[in-house]
Design a protein around this motif. Sequence first.
Motif, mmCIF file in Angstrom:
data_model
loop_
_atom_site.group_PDB
_atom_site.id
_atom_site.type_symbol
_atom_site.label_atom_id
_atom_site.label_comp_id
_atom_site.label_asym_id
_atom_site.label_seq_id
_atom_site.Cartn_x
_atom_site.Cartn_y
_atom_site.Cartn_z
ATOM 1 N N TRP A 122 -3.264 -7.149 -24.474
ATOM 2 C CA TRP A 122 -2.692 -5.794 -24.048
ATOM 3 C C TRP A 122 -3.637 -5.484 -22.742
ATOM 4 C CZ3 TRP A 122 -6.585 -2.013 -24.284
ATOM 5 C CH2 TRP A 122 -7.613 -2.301 -25.197
ATOM 6 N N ASP A 123 -3.067 -4.344 -22.241
ATOM 7 C CA ASP A 123 -3.939 -3.923 -21.081
ATOM 8 C C ASP A 123 -4.382 -2.472 -21.488
ATOM 9 O OD1 ASP A 123 -3.443 -6.208 -19.242
ATOM 10 O OD2 ASP A 123 -1.623 -5.505 -18.985
ATOM 11 N N ASP A 124 -5.496 -2.031 -20.841
ATOM 12 C CA ASP A 124 -5.841 -0.697 -21.047
ATOM 13 C C ASP A 124 -5.234 0.505 -20.072
ATOM 14 O OD1 ASP A 124 -7.271 -1.263 -18.612
ATOM 15 O OD2 ASP A 124 -9.287 -1.060 -19.560
ATOM 16 N N MET A 152 -1.611 1.964 -13.418
ATOM 17 C CA MET A 152 -1.944 3.373 -13.389
ATOM 18 C C MET A 152 -3.345 3.693 -13.931
ATOM 19 S SD MET A 152 1.125 2.549 -12.890
ATOM 20 C CE MET A 152 2.045 2.790 -14.453
ATOM 21 N N VAL A 153 -4.157 4.210 -13.499
ATOM 22 C CA VAL A 153 -5.468 4.586 -14.027
ATOM 23 C C VAL A 153 -5.073 5.510 -15.278
ATOM 24 C CG1 VAL A 153 -7.659 6.073 -13.843
ATOM 25 C CG2 VAL A 153 -6.731 4.362 -12.153
ATOM 26 N N PRO A 154 -5.546 5.546 -16.354
ATOM 27 C CA PRO A 154 -5.178 6.506 -17.701
ATOM 28 C C PRO A 154 -5.909 7.738 -17.498
ATOM 29 C CG PRO A 154 -6.543 4.599 -18.434
ATOM 30 C CD PRO A 154 -6.338 4.261 -16.882
ATOM 31 N N GLY A 191 0.917 -1.130 -0.078
ATOM 32 C CA GLY A 191 -0.139 -0.090 0.100
ATOM 33 C C GLY A 191 0.787 1.239 -0.139
ATOM 34 N N ALA A 192 1.663 1.086 0.726
ATOM 35 C CA ALA A 192 2.771 2.434 1.004
ATOM 36 C C ALA A 192 3.426 2.663 -0.554
ATOM 37 C CB ALA A 192 3.864 2.230 2.051
ATOM 38 N N ALA A 193 3.877 1.504 -1.124
ATOM 39 C CA ALA A 193 4.604 1.506 -2.532
ATOM 40 C C ALA A 193 3.918 2.070 -3.515
ATOM 41 C CB ALA A 193 5.151 0.219 -2.872
ATOM 42 N N ALA A 194 2.314 1.548 -3.438
ATOM 43 C CA ALA A 194 1.473 1.920 -4.644
ATOM 44 C C ALA A 194 1.000 3.618 -4.323
ATOM 45 C CB ALA A 194 -0.038 1.242 -4.299
ATOM 46 N N GLU A 195 1.067 4.289 -3.071
ATOM 47 C CA GLU A 195 0.619 5.406 -2.663
ATOM 48 C C GLU A 195 1.928 6.500 -3.303
ATOM 49 O OE1 GLU A 195 -0.211 6.825 1.300
ATOM 50 O OE2 GLU A 195 -1.999 5.509 1.276
ATOM 51 N N ALA A 196 3.069 6.014 -3.106
ATOM 52 C CA ALA A 196 4.248 6.613 -3.514
ATOM 53 C C ALA A 196 4.223 6.440 -4.936
ATOM 54 C CB ALA A 196 5.496 6.012 -2.793
ATOM 55 N N LEU A 197 4.007 5.774 -5.661
ATOM 56 C CA LEU A 197 4.134 5.719 -7.149
ATOM 57 C C LEU A 197 2.985 6.364 -7.608
ATOM 58 C CD1 LEU A 197 5.228 4.474 -9.688
ATOM 59 C CD2 LEU A 197 3.619 2.826 -9.683
ATOM 60 N N GLU A 198 1.762 6.566 -6.955
ATOM 61 C CA GLU A 198 0.742 7.621 -7.136
ATOM 62 C C GLU A 198 1.246 8.865 -7.048
ATOM 63 O OE1 GLU A 198 -3.805 8.941 -5.718
ATOM 64 O OE2 GLU A 198 -3.056 6.797 -5.427
ATOM 65 N N ARG A 199 2.134 9.349 -6.187
ATOM 66 C CA ARG A 199 2.517 10.517 -5.934
ATOM 67 C C ARG A 199 3.543 10.944 -7.100
ATOM 68 N NH1 ARG A 199 2.917 13.670 -1.214
ATOM 69 N NH2 ARG A 199 5.130 13.443 -1.498
ATOM 70 N N PHE A 200 4.508 9.898 -7.496
ATOM 71 C CA PHE A 200 5.361 10.318 -8.599
ATOM 72 C C PHE A 200 4.635 10.601 -9.798
ATOM 73 C CE2 PHE A 200 8.443 8.315 -11.658
ATOM 74 C CZ PHE A 200 9.138 9.505 -11.794
ATOM 75 N N LEU A 201 3.621 9.770 -10.149
ATOM 76 C CA LEU A 201 2.934 9.825 -11.455
ATOM 77 C C LEU A 201 1.742 10.659 -11.617
ATOM 78 C CD1 LEU A 201 3.623 6.038 -12.685
ATOM 79 C CD2 LEU A 201 5.064 7.925 -13.422
ATOM 80 N N GLY A 202 1.253 10.735 -10.386
ATOM 81 C CA GLY A 202 0.037 11.834 -10.641
ATOM 82 C C GLY A 202 -1.373 11.038 -10.780
ATOM 83 N N THR A 203 -1.303 9.845 -10.497
ATOM 84 C CA THR A 203 -2.716 9.027 -11.023
ATOM 85 C C THR A 203 -2.886 8.038 -10.031
ATOM 86 O OG1 THR A 203 -3.727 7.968 -12.767
ATOM 87 C CG2 THR A 203 -1.487 7.520 -12.596
#
Length: 395
Positions: free
Chosen positions: A146-148, A224-226, A114-126
């Motif tokens: 393929w993934d969406d 990541m949500v597009p 969960g902490a790693a996912a939050e941190a990636l969200e902070r970096f990528l903004g999504t």
Amino acid sequence: MLDAASWAGRLGGDRFLAQTYHRSYAHFPGVADTAGLFSWDDLNRIIATQRLEPPRLRLSVDGEMVPLHRYAMPTTNRRAVTWSRIQPSDFHTQLRDGASLVLDAVEKIHSAVGAAAEALERFLGTSVQANVYASWTEREGFGRHWDDHDVVVVQLHGSKRWRLWGMTREAPTFRDVESPEEPEGDPMADLVLSPGDVLYLPRGWWHAVTADQGTESLHLTFGMVPHTGADLMLWVVDQLRASLALRRDIPRFGSLAEQSDFIDAVRREVADMMADPRLVERWAESIDTTDLGHTIPSLPYVGELPARGEIAVKLTTPRGRLTANREQGTVTFSAAGTAWDFAESIAPALGTLLTNQPTTLGELADSAGLGVKEVAELVSVLIDGHAVAVVGTAL
């Protein structure tokens, strides 16, 4: 530790965002320290203690889901509540015969992920969701697909082979007017991920994945949500709802001249807003500060927080904002869909909260030169707005 700065360092920081993100795959060998992130023991404990039903937990082989009855048994308690209980021997048989295991949204039930996912969200903004994948054989769990959404893969244990073909339709979406065609020819890349390796893959890239290196494989995929042009236009329309031109009824039964005037008025409103060169920045600030993040209760404190310096709190959303209003001598703190104005002297404490790290009331008080009672009152306001939660009661 995979915090926002760590993710940026491992993926290449601004260069990754400018040259790779949404554009091309990238392989980063051995950049992730996976110690304590997620293990086989964690997976066993979650399966044994959580009531997980498909599609949250599922097995897949050759692109098809394995029927639940082949590895789980319905169980009913004395209150007539029924769930599926994993049968280890049948479960092991399916995995040994080539099925891959998927556990969705593991960030919700595992604090390190969960902490790693939050941190990636902070970096990528999504927004980010983390899934666990485990495989034992060279059979493909999901076939070539393929993934969406973009993904960041972290190999945790063993090895996994990834064959990549690129896109056959640029920027495909979940709801699209047509499906991408199957790729032809050999893959453009044939990679084997080892523990600590990280792979970034944009949405729409075809790939086939197998554990064909003679070892079992365990990896995390952060999805990541597009955000597309269609999302931007929906946001623009929301911003224009106060406009009279957009509030007026459509003159369905009016003359052609009336209908033309109506369309011209709407077009002018939209065109004026779209002409703003800082429109994307405004949109980004809006989605960051209105994202609700992760709702967390603050039990046992159902009223105002007591003035105890050892109580630990944390921002519940990874993407809040702090804006200085120098003429007014105030700052605006925006998070979880609400904005508050505070005195400028509070800014250091609010900045500490925006690091998304757990911090005590005492540390917040020290950062701003305030009393613990003042900080407890401040944090109580943010808790009522669902932007902050108690994460250490110290009782």
